[in-house]
Design an enzyme around this catalytic site. Structure first.
Site, PDB file in Angstrom:
ATOM      1  CG  HIS A 207      78.750  46.672  35.519  1.00  0.00           C
ATOM      2  ND1 HIS A 207      77.403  46.553  35.728  1.00  0.00           N
ATOM      3  CD2 HIS A 207      79.232  47.326  36.607  1.00  0.00           C
ATOM      4  CE1 HIS A 207      77.068  47.119  36.870  1.00  0.00           C
ATOM      5  NE2 HIS A 207      78.163  47.602  37.439  1.00  0.00           N
TER       6      HIS A 207
HETATM    7  C1  UD1 Z   1      81.428  51.544  38.851  1.00  0.00           C
HETATM    8  C2  UD1 Z   1      81.021  51.259  40.293  1.00  0.00           C
HETATM    9  C3  UD1 Z   1      79.902  50.226  40.315  1.00  0.00           C
HETATM   10  C4  UD1 Z   1      78.756  50.626  39.404  1.00  0.00           C
HETATM   11  C5  UD1 Z   1      79.293  50.892  38.017  1.00  0.00           C
HETATM   12  C6  UD1 Z   1      78.200  51.320  37.084  1.00  0.00           C
HETATM   13  C7  UD1 Z   1      82.812  51.410  41.983  1.00  0.00           C
HETATM   14  C8  UD1 Z   1      83.686  50.612  42.872  1.00  0.00           C
HETATM   15  N1  UD1 Z   1      82.111  50.694  41.053  1.00  0.00           N
HETATM   16  O1  UD1 Z   1      81.991  50.339  38.323  1.00  0.00           O
HETATM   17  O2  UD1 Z   1      79.412  50.120  41.631  1.00  0.00           O
HETATM   18  O3  UD1 Z   1      77.806  49.599  39.376  1.00  0.00           O
HETATM   19  O4  UD1 Z   1      80.295  51.934  38.112  1.00  0.00           O
HETATM   20  O5  UD1 Z   1      78.676  51.594  35.815  1.00  0.00           O
HETATM   21  O6  UD1 Z   1      82.738  52.603  42.113  1.00  0.00           O
HETATM   22  N2  UD1 Z   1      85.496  52.994  31.869  1.00  0.00           N
HETATM   23  C9  UD1 Z   1      85.450  53.639  30.661  1.00  0.00           C
HETATM   24  N3  UD1 Z   1      84.740  54.804  30.565  1.00  0.00           N
HETATM   25  C10 UD1 Z   1      84.076  55.316  31.619  1.00  0.00           C
HETATM   26  C11 UD1 Z   1      84.141  54.675  32.860  1.00  0.00           C
HETATM   27  C12 UD1 Z   1      84.847  53.509  32.967  1.00  0.00           C
HETATM   28  O7  UD1 Z   1      86.030  53.199  29.682  1.00  0.00           O
HETATM   29  O8  UD1 Z   1      83.427  56.387  31.463  1.00  0.00           O
HETATM   30  C13 UD1 Z   1      86.228  51.718  31.975  1.00  0.00           C
HETATM   31  C14 UD1 Z   1      87.686  51.897  32.327  1.00  0.00           C
HETATM   32  O9  UD1 Z   1      88.406  50.909  31.689  1.00  0.00           O
HETATM   33  C15 UD1 Z   1      87.693  51.637  33.829  1.00  0.00           C
HETATM   34  C16 UD1 Z   1      86.622  50.582  33.960  1.00  0.00           C
HETATM   35  O10 UD1 Z   1      85.644  50.927  32.986  1.00  0.00           O
HETATM   36  O11 UD1 Z   1      88.936  51.228  34.277  1.00  0.00           O
HETATM   37  C17 UD1 Z   1      86.008  50.500  35.317  1.00  0.00           C
HETATM   38  O12 UD1 Z   1      85.485  51.757  35.718  1.00  0.00           O
HETATM   39  P1  UD1 Z   1      85.292  52.070  37.284  1.00  0.00           P
HETATM   40  O13 UD1 Z   1      84.715  53.420  37.465  1.00  0.00           O
HETATM   41  O14 UD1 Z   1      86.552  51.753  38.021  1.00  0.00           O
HETATM   42  O15 UD1 Z   1      84.264  50.962  37.765  1.00  0.00           O
HETATM   43  P2  UD1 Z   1      82.951  50.367  37.055  1.00  0.00           P
HETATM   44  O16 UD1 Z   1      83.195  48.964  36.695  1.00  0.00           O
HETATM   45  O17 UD1 Z   1      82.432  51.281  36.014  1.00  0.00           O
END
Ligand code: UD1
Length: 368
Positions: A207
């Site tokens: 991811h």
């Molecule tokens: C975040 C953390 C990362 C961790 C990861 C574990 C930061 C900078 N990154 O990354 O360190 O390893 O979580 O999962 O904090 N999304 C969904 N549903 C959710 C959450 C996210 O659909 O419940 C999708 C959305 O499109 C979102 C994208 O995932 O824009 C990224 O989510 P985000 O929380 O920004 O970062 P992660 O890649 O999940």
């Protein structure tokens, strides 16, 4: 009695906070814990399933910030967390790991003069292109107590000029959860549902933006997976971010047609523990999984150029292979050729299931 706000935000936070809250509930004369969930992760399988599996109480406060750019997400957490801290006036706020919610809440506290502790402090990948590295560096600069999982983390903090009295080596809280939950995970039926038997499959998680946001890199990783999947099935619970980029990069057809690669929705904690603990090899770009495989002696290949957890390479079963297809497939096939009996866990110091209690001892001592 110490009032402590425990912050959770994203999936990798829940297994770190669960043993701390659990220990605080056991020591109810000393601690009054509150749980604040920022809502950085909000899908059922990225959040609620973990609260249930880990026996975490319903959060006392849910901030509901959701997704956004780094700036928007960090700012939203800060704006919504500040009134909660002002109202609750806790003795301590604990933040864990390296996600945006961690830095945002630590920053709110330090500006208000509230005491904040950072759990899993001191880890460094030395790669400032990783958003998590920035979150770790800044959180460690401003937190009052830095709870480290390994001695290399202490050295990193000293090297950054952090005074000795802020550094507390307590061990790894994530391994507290792992050891607590192993017996419960045995009742998971995930392997039967997938029709896989012990040791005859690989597990993949992916991811990191550096692996999944760019078509060239993602395609090269798929080249390696194609080779490995000729030897054994690869089970791939797909992070929502990765699901989105597979579609955006036009890789859906290739991924779906790949023999031996099985895409799943994200799994809860117990199903995932049951699944990876029986894997022949794990391929991942996750931080936590490098540690969990080390504790269990499962061969792990880390698809990144660096790791902030070098102890998993020195003592554990982890090999850092980057995203070059030749390196990934060569290392994977070597791991498959090694007899499984050689994969004995060598557990790092204080990864013993009691890290949470050591954190509580430190907090309690500050108020005597
Ligand atoms: C975040 C953390 C990362 C961790 C990861 C574990 C930061 C900078 N990154 O990354 O360190 O390893 O979580 O999962 O904090 N999304 C969904 N549903 C959710 C959450 C996210 O659909 O419940 C999708 C959305 O499109 C979102 C994208 O995932 O824009 C990224 O989510 P985000 O929380 O920004 O970062 P992660 O890649 O999940």
């Amino acid at each position: 009695m110490l009032k402590v706000i425990n912050v959770v935000g994203a999936r990798p936070n829940f297994m770190k906070v669960a043993p701390i809250v659990d220990a605080m509930k056991r020591r109810e004369r000393e601690f009054a814990p509150l749980v604040v969930h920022t809502g950085q992760h909000y899908d059922e399988m990225m959040s609620d399933a973990f609260l249930r599996d880990l026996d975490l109480p319903e959060p006392n406060v849910y901030l509901g910030v959701g997704s956004g750019s780094h700036a928007a997400q960090t700012a939203a957490v800060m704006q919504k967390f500040e009134p909660v801290v002002l109202q609750e006036k806790p003795d301590w706020v604990l933040v864990v790991g390296d996600v945006n919610s961690t830095l945002a809440c630590a920053l709110v506290c330090v500006k208000l003069g509230m005491k904040v502790g950072h759990v899993e402090a001191g880890l460094r990948s030395h790669d400032r292109a990783m958003p998590e590295e920035i979150n770790r560096l800044l959180t460690d600069q401003i937190a009052d107590r830095l709870f480290t999982p390994s001695r290399d983390a202490d050295d990193n903090l000293r090297g950054e000029g952090i005074p000795e009295d802020r550094i507390c080596f307590v061990g790894n809280v994530m391994i507290d959860s792992l050891l607590n939950q192993l017996k419960h995970a045995r009742s998971s039926t995930i392997r039967a549902q997938l029709g896989v038997a012990d040791s005859d499959y690989a597990v993949l998680t992916l991811h990191r933006p550096s692996n999944v946001d760019e078509r060239g890199t993602f395609s090269r990783i798929l080249d390696a997976l194609e080779k490995i999947a000729r030897r054994l099935p690869i089970i791939f619970p797909v992070h929502p971010r990765t699901r989105k980029t597979i579609a955006e990069l036009g890789l859906t057809d290739r991924v779906q047609r790949m023999n031996g690669l099985r895409l799943l929705e994200p799994l809860g904690y117990l199903d995932f523990l049951r699944l990876f603990s029986g894997a022949r090899v794990v391929l991942t770009d996750s931080g936590g999984l490098q540690e969990e495989t080390t504790a269990l002696g499962i061969p792990c290949l880390t698809l990144r150029e660096s790791t902030e957890r070098p102890i998993t390479v020195e003592l554990g079963t982890n090999v850092v292979v980057g995203s070059d297809p030749q390196r990934i497939s060569t290392a994977a096939l070597a791991a498959l050729d090694r007899p499984r009996a050689n994969n004995t866990p060598r557990v790092p110091p204080l990864w013993d299931g009691h890290a949470a209690d050591r954190i509580l001892d430190v907090l309690a001592a500050t108020h005597r």
